[in-house]
Design a protein around this motif. Structure first.
Motif, PDB file in Angstrom:
ATOM      1  N   UNK A  96      66.441 -19.424  35.431  1.00  0.00           N
ATOM      2  CA  UNK A  96      65.032 -19.557  35.064  1.00  0.00           C
ATOM      3  C   UNK A  96      64.735 -18.427  34.081  1.00  0.00           C
ATOM      4  N   UNK A  97      64.361 -18.802  32.867  1.00  0.00           N
ATOM      5  CA  UNK A  97      64.272 -17.856  31.761  1.00  0.00           C
ATOM      6  C   UNK A  97      62.883 -17.906  31.120  1.00  0.00           C
ATOM      7  N   UNK A  99      59.990 -17.850  28.509  1.00  0.00           N
ATOM      8  CA  UNK A  99      59.856 -18.138  27.078  1.00  0.00           C
ATOM      9  C   UNK A  99      58.366 -18.211  26.775  1.00  0.00           C
ATOM     10  N   UNK A 100      57.829 -17.319  25.937  1.00  0.00           N
ATOM     11  CA  UNK A 100      58.531 -16.258  25.215  1.00  0.00           C
ATOM     12  C   UNK A 100      59.068 -15.211  26.183  1.00  0.00           C
ATOM     13  N   UNK A 101      59.846 -14.292  25.643  1.00  0.00           N
ATOM     14  CA  UNK A 101      60.493 -13.294  26.492  1.00  0.00           C
ATOM     15  C   UNK A 101      59.455 -12.509  27.291  1.00  0.00           C
ATOM     16  N   UNK A 102      59.853 -12.121  28.479  1.00  0.00           N
ATOM     17  CA  UNK A 102      58.966 -11.358  29.353  1.00  0.00           C
ATOM     18  C   UNK A 102      58.629 -10.002  28.741  1.00  0.00           C
ATOM     19  N   UNK A 103      59.594  -9.364  28.120  1.00  0.00           N
ATOM     20  CA  UNK A 103      59.325  -8.056  27.509  1.00  0.00           C
ATOM     21  C   UNK A 103      58.304  -8.196  26.378  1.00  0.00           C
ATOM     22  N   UNK A 104      58.392  -9.256  25.588  1.00  0.00           N
ATOM     23  CA  UNK A 104      57.418  -9.466  24.506  1.00  0.00           C
ATOM     24  C   UNK A 104      56.031  -9.754  25.075  1.00  0.00           C
ATOM     25  N   UNK A 135      53.139 -15.881  36.367  1.00  0.00           N
ATOM     26  CA  UNK A 135      52.540 -17.023  35.663  1.00  0.00           C
ATOM     27  C   UNK A 135      53.140 -17.286  34.293  1.00  0.00           C
ATOM     28  N   UNK A 136      54.123 -16.489  33.891  1.00  0.00           N
ATOM     29  CA  UNK A 136      54.679 -16.675  32.542  1.00  0.00           C
ATOM     30  C   UNK A 136      55.446 -17.999  32.458  1.00  0.00           C
ATOM     31  N   UNK A 137      55.335 -18.698  31.331  1.00  0.00           N
ATOM     32  CA  UNK A 137      56.078 -19.941  31.166  1.00  0.00           C
ATOM     33  C   UNK A 137      57.577 -19.662  31.157  1.00  0.00           C
ATOM     34  N   UNK A 138      58.324 -20.523  31.823  1.00  0.00           N
ATOM     35  CA  UNK A 138      59.772 -20.353  31.916  1.00  0.00           C
ATOM     36  C   UNK A 138      60.450 -21.712  31.826  1.00  0.00           C
ATOM     37  N   UNK A 139      61.715 -21.674  31.429  1.00  0.00           N
ATOM     38  CA  UNK A 139      62.517 -22.892  31.368  1.00  0.00           C
ATOM     39  C   UNK A 139      63.846 -22.637  32.052  1.00  0.00           C
ATOM     40  N   UNK A 140      64.512 -23.691  32.463  1.00  0.00           N
ATOM     41  CA  UNK A 140      65.827 -23.580  33.093  1.00  0.00           C
ATOM     42  C   UNK A 140      66.898 -23.756  32.019  1.00  0.00           C
ATOM     43  N   UNK A 141      67.781 -22.767  31.919  1.00  0.00           N
ATOM     44  CA  UNK A 141      68.839 -22.773  30.910  1.00  0.00           C
ATOM     45  C   UNK A 141      70.181 -22.463  31.544  1.00  0.00           C
ATOM     46  N   UNK A 142      71.231 -22.922  30.888  1.00  0.00           N
ATOM     47  CA  UNK A 142      72.586 -22.531  31.281  1.00  0.00           C
ATOM     48  C   UNK A 142      72.836 -21.117  30.764  1.00  0.00           C
ATOM     49  N   UNK A 143      73.744 -20.380  31.396  1.00  0.00           N
ATOM     50  CA  UNK A 143      74.035 -19.013  30.945  1.00  0.00           C
ATOM     51  C   UNK A 143      74.424 -18.931  29.464  1.00  0.00           C
ATOM     52  N   UNK A 144      75.166 -19.899  28.956  1.00  0.00           N
ATOM     53  CA  UNK A 144      75.551 -19.853  27.545  1.00  0.00           C
ATOM     54  C   UNK A 144      74.333 -20.024  26.641  1.00  0.00           C
ATOM     55  N   UNK A 180      65.043  -8.351  33.281  1.00  0.00           N
ATOM     56  CA  UNK A 180      65.334  -9.218  34.417  1.00  0.00           C
ATOM     57  C   UNK A 180      64.042  -9.489  35.179  1.00  0.00           C
ATOM     58  N   UNK A 181      63.625 -10.753  35.286  1.00  0.00           N
ATOM     59  CA  UNK A 181      62.385 -11.059  35.995  1.00  0.00           C
ATOM     60  C   UNK A 181      62.382 -10.587  37.450  1.00  0.00           C
ATOM     61  N   UNK A 182      63.551 -10.509  38.074  1.00  0.00           N
ATOM     62  CA  UNK A 182      63.622 -10.068  39.469  1.00  0.00           C
ATOM     63  C   UNK A 182      63.353  -8.568  39.611  1.00  0.00           C
ATOM     64  N   UNK A 183      63.545  -7.815  38.553  1.00  0.00           N
ATOM     65  CA  UNK A 183      63.294  -6.366  38.552  1.00  0.00           C
ATOM     66  C   UNK A 183      62.314  -6.008  37.435  1.00  0.00           C
ATOM     67  N   UNK A 184      61.319  -6.866  37.242  1.00  0.00           N
ATOM     68  CA  UNK A 184      60.464  -6.732  36.067  1.00  0.00           C
ATOM     69  C   UNK A 184      59.723  -5.399  35.996  1.00  0.00           C
ATOM     70  N   UNK A 185      59.214  -4.893  37.104  1.00  0.00           N
ATOM     71  CA  UNK A 185      58.461  -3.630  37.044  1.00  0.00           C
ATOM     72  C   UNK A 185      59.363  -2.480  36.619  1.00  0.00           C
ATOM     73  N   UNK A 186      60.502  -2.337  37.290  1.00  0.00           N
ATOM     74  CA  UNK A 186      61.409  -1.231  36.993  1.00  0.00           C
ATOM     75  C   UNK A 186      61.943  -1.328  35.565  1.00  0.00           C
ATOM     76  N   UNK A 187      62.370  -2.514  35.170  1.00  0.00           N
ATOM     77  CA  UNK A 187      62.926  -2.672  33.818  1.00  0.00           C
ATOM     78  C   UNK A 187      61.843  -2.549  32.752  1.00  0.00           C
TER      79      UNK A 187
END
Length: 88
Positions: A9-10, A12-17, A41-50, A65-72
């Motif tokens: 789950x990725x 889009x646009x990027x979480x950092x942006x 609430x950020x929009x996300x899509x399902x992608x393959x690793x490649x 990494x969305x799972x560690x969003x605060x720290x990162x």
């Protein structure tokens, strides 16, 4: 499940942006609660690793990494604040 079948789950646009733009609009650093709320609430899509690697190669940076969003976000923000002309 093989890597080719695994989906990520990725944001889009990027979480950092998204976080960078929201912080700039706010005019002050985002709180942990705000970062988590934006992540939730950020929009996300399902992608393959490649596909994720291809997007990151095209962008020229790896998203946080969305799972560690605060720290990162705390680490990414330090670099981004030092370069106000950064566009992600």
């Amino acid at each position: 499940m093989s890597e080719s079948e695994e989906l990520i789950i990725y944001p889009v646009p990027s979480l950092v942006a998204t976080l960078l733009n929201r912080g700039r609009a706010k005019g002050s650093p985002l709180t942990e609660q705000e970062v988590i709320q934006i992540h939730d609430v950020c929009p996300s899509i399902a992608l393959r690793p490649d596909q994720v690697r291809q997007i990151e190669d095209q962008r020229g940076y790896k998203d946080i990494d969305p799972e560690n969003c605060w720290e990162e976000w705390q680490e990414a923000r330090k670099d981004l604040i030092n370069d106000e002309s950064t566009e992600v």
